[in-house]
Write an enzyme that holds these catalytic residues in place. Structure first.
Site: not given
Length: 336
Positions: A184, A245, A300
């Site tokens: 991330s 995603e 995620h």
């Protein structure tokens, strides 16, 4: 599955990591108060021993807790090393069987878990500052502009000048086999490290990188400066993304929640195919080896353990546990 960007003409479009926007401007996991609980750090040493040290920031405002996993049996050959961001969270996905398997390799790696000196799984405000190279100015749900981030250069200095030397004092490290993994905002930090100090590591593993940060700043001048000035510095780059995603499936979102609306507005800072285009551009840089791996069905949050397990598989040849991460209990999957 893993693809080499050099050999694949068209990859499925990558999407950026989807972090929830907090009432303030820093990115935040869904449960910011989740604690580590008991991990391998609390268990008796077997195939690996853990050593811990703490680094203070110059202004005494932050403390980084670094846990170093060192093989119990070491030879004279220098060991490869993996530096992992969000070290508290990473400790939660390690277990003794995995450490045993790593220790059985011909060249067992040293693992360096860089976290924060508290019991939080993820310290969202601190990582938002440390992992981002650019100030992000965005409106929160109340329409108030907030400015956060921009501390990546200072944090990289901490890694290079204070954490690495201490690790090298404690373990026999091969300076030509150093890897950096992040998820991330951590994945964004990995890319910025590649751009600004490509000789600092030989392997760069960016999982679900938040390319939307600061209106896609990483996709502008920083990339161009890197491409024009890297001068053939070799590196291996992995981009990893969850299948959910890639197709823009961010799970259930309450569009009546101003926080959700503010978050979706922020991630519009990069187009859906931005990472795909980045991958193909980086693959053209001499001496770079670029690969992309997609994890079917994963969102995620679950990409953190999946991508870390995949990194251990790709770097050191242990069994790939990432498929099992997609079958984790819903509670474990809820974190972003």
């Amino acid at each position: 599955m893993m693809f080499s960007v050099r050999s694949v003409g068209c990859l499925a479009a990558l999407m950026m990591g989807g972090l929830m926007a907090a009432p303030y401007a820093h990115a935040q996991q869904r449960n910011p108060q989740q604690l580590m609980g008991r991990t391998v750090l609390d268990e008796p040493a077997s195939s690996y021993r853990f050593e811990r040290f703490v680094i203070d920031s110059p202004d005494q405002q932050r403390r980084w807790r670094v846990n170093v996993a060192i093989p119990a049996k070491t030879g004279k050959t220098p060991a490869p090393v993996l530096y992992a961001l969000d070290g508290n969270a990473v400790a939660m996905v390690l277990d003794q069987p995995l450490l045993d398997e790593l220790a059985a390799r011909k060249a067992p790696p040293v693992l360096v878990l860089i976290g924060y000196d508290n019991e939080l799984r993820i310290d969202s405000p601190s990582r938002t500052r440390d992992y981002t190279a650019w100030i992000d100015r965005a409106d929160d749900e109340a329409g108030t502009t907030q400015a956060t981030g921009g501390g990546a250069a200072a944090f990289l200095d901490v890694i290079e000048r204070r954490i690495k030397p201490e690790v090298e004092r404690r373990a026999n490290i091969d300076p030509q086999q150093q890897a950096l993994w992040g998820h991330s905002l951590g994945g964004l930090f990995v890319l910025n490290t590649l751009y600004t100090r490509p000789a600092a590591f030989q392997y760069f593993l960016a999982a679900s990188p938040s390319l939307w940060w600061a209106q896609g700043a990483a996709l502008g001048d920083p990339e161009q400066q890197f491409v024009q000035n890297v001068h053939g510095q070799p590196a291996k780059v992995w981009l990893m993304l969850g299948g959910a995603e890639r197709v823009g499936d961010r799970g259930k979102r309450d569009m009546n929640n101003p926080r959700v609306v503010a978050h979706l507005r922020r991630i519009g800072g990069a187009t859906p195919d931005a990472a795909l285009q980045l991958s193909t551009r980086l693959a053209k840089v001499p001496a770079l080896q670029v690969q992309y791996r997609e994890f079917p069905g994963l969102g995620h949050g679950p990409m953190l353990p999946a991508s870390f397990h995949a990194a251990l598989h790709e770097l050191y040849g242990v069994a790939d546990r990432s498929e099992a991460d997609g079958k984790a209990p819903a509670a474990a999957n809820a974190t972003e």
